[in-house]
Design a protein around this motif. Structure first.
Motif, mmCIF file in Angstrom:
data_model
loop_
_atom_site.group_PDB
_atom_site.id
_atom_site.type_symbol
_atom_site.label_atom_id
_atom_site.label_comp_id
_atom_site.label_asym_id
_atom_site.label_seq_id
_atom_site.Cartn_x
_atom_site.Cartn_y
_atom_site.Cartn_z
ATOM 1 N N SER A 120 0.833 -1.201 0.000
ATOM 2 C CA SER A 120 0.000 0.000 0.000
ATOM 3 C C SER A 120 0.864 1.246 0.000
ATOM 4 C CB SER A 120 -0.918 0.011 1.229
ATOM 5 O OG SER A 120 -1.809 -1.079 1.204
ATOM 6 N N ALA A 140 -9.211 4.593 -1.811
ATOM 7 C CA ALA A 140 -8.145 3.642 -2.092
ATOM 8 C C ALA A 140 -8.499 2.878 -3.356
ATOM 9 C CB ALA A 140 -7.994 2.673 -0.920
ATOM 10 N N GLU A 144 -6.751 -2.796 -3.847
ATOM 11 C CA GLU A 144 -6.029 -2.644 -2.591
ATOM 12 C C GLU A 144 -6.966 -2.826 -1.399
ATOM 13 O OE1 GLU A 144 -4.012 1.140 -0.472
ATOM 14 O OE2 GLU A 144 -3.343 0.718 -2.517
#
Length: 232
Positions: A120, A140, A144
């Motif tokens: 990440s 996001a 992910e």
């Protein structure tokens, strides 16, 4: 009772339609409509619907048909607490009787957590510590967030599996399905992502055999509180 294989096929098909949003909460349907969609008689469809009603997915209303149940806030809270109770029971039992197995699970979870955090961070952070970038992001990446959601599910199912109680593991799987676990990613988007990562990390650390059970109970409680606040 009808053909068991047809009942199972009807159950799996209707369950899948509910899970993927083909039948949103509040949708009204009927045995006749579902029978036509499935191209089978009403008997296996009726049996499948009775099972789905027991599991909380539908309500069979006489003279009104079948109503798909949406996840109310109260129902979500109850299901999250139920999942947490399974995890807490298994953590307690494992800290007493399966310390080596628990230690192996914690090591595996910690390694997976570090990899996810590094992945990440590497994608968007520009060198910032893992997940701190998320506090300023509007959202996001879907893949992910999905990876974190799957990791949470693996954490809970792996922990409950340590109890050796197959029925409890089955109930946890059903509970997570009823929660539409894989469809709820809000906690992994800003402004919650940093807190979500911290709560998951705290929970993993508290599961270590050397940590007191009370620490595990508190960390699990904080994790569930976050889930309740951010559930869709």
């Amino acid at each position: 009772m009808g053909d068991p294989s047809l009942r199972q096929l009807a159950y799996e098909s209707i369950h899948r339609w509910i899970e993927n949003g083909h039948f949103p909460g509040g949708t009204a349907t009927s045995e006749i409509q579902l029978s036509r969609m499935l191209d089978m008689s009403r008997t296996p469809v009726r049996s499948a619907l009775q099972q789905l009603e027991l599991e909380g997915y539908v309500r069979i209303a006489p003279k009104q048909g079948i109503v798909i149940l949406g996840p109310s806030s109260q129902r979500i809270g109850e299901l999250l607490e139920l999942a947490a109770s399974f995890a807490l029971f298994s953590a307690s039992a494992s800290k007493l009787a399966k310390r080596e197995e628990l230690a192996e699970l914690v090591d595996s979870l910690a390694a997976q957590y570090r990899k996810l955090a590094a992945d990440s961070s590497g994608k968007k952070s520009g060198g910032k510590p893992p997940l701190e970038y998320a506090a300023g992001d509007k959202s996001a990446a879907p893949d992910e967030a999905g990876a974190w959601i799957r990791f949470e599910a693996e954490l809970l199912t792996g922990l409950v599996a340590l109890s050796g109680n197959g029925e409890m593991s089955r109930l946890l799987t059903t509970t997570m399905s009823r929660l539409r676990w894989k469809n709820n990613a809000r906690r992994w988007h800003a402004p919650h992502a940093v807190e979500a990562a911290a709560r998951v990390e705290e929970l993993i650390v508290s599961l270590a055999p050397s940590e007191p059970f009370e620490a595990c109970r508190r960390s699990l409680q904080r994790y569930v509180q976050l889930l309740k606040r951010t559930w869709n």
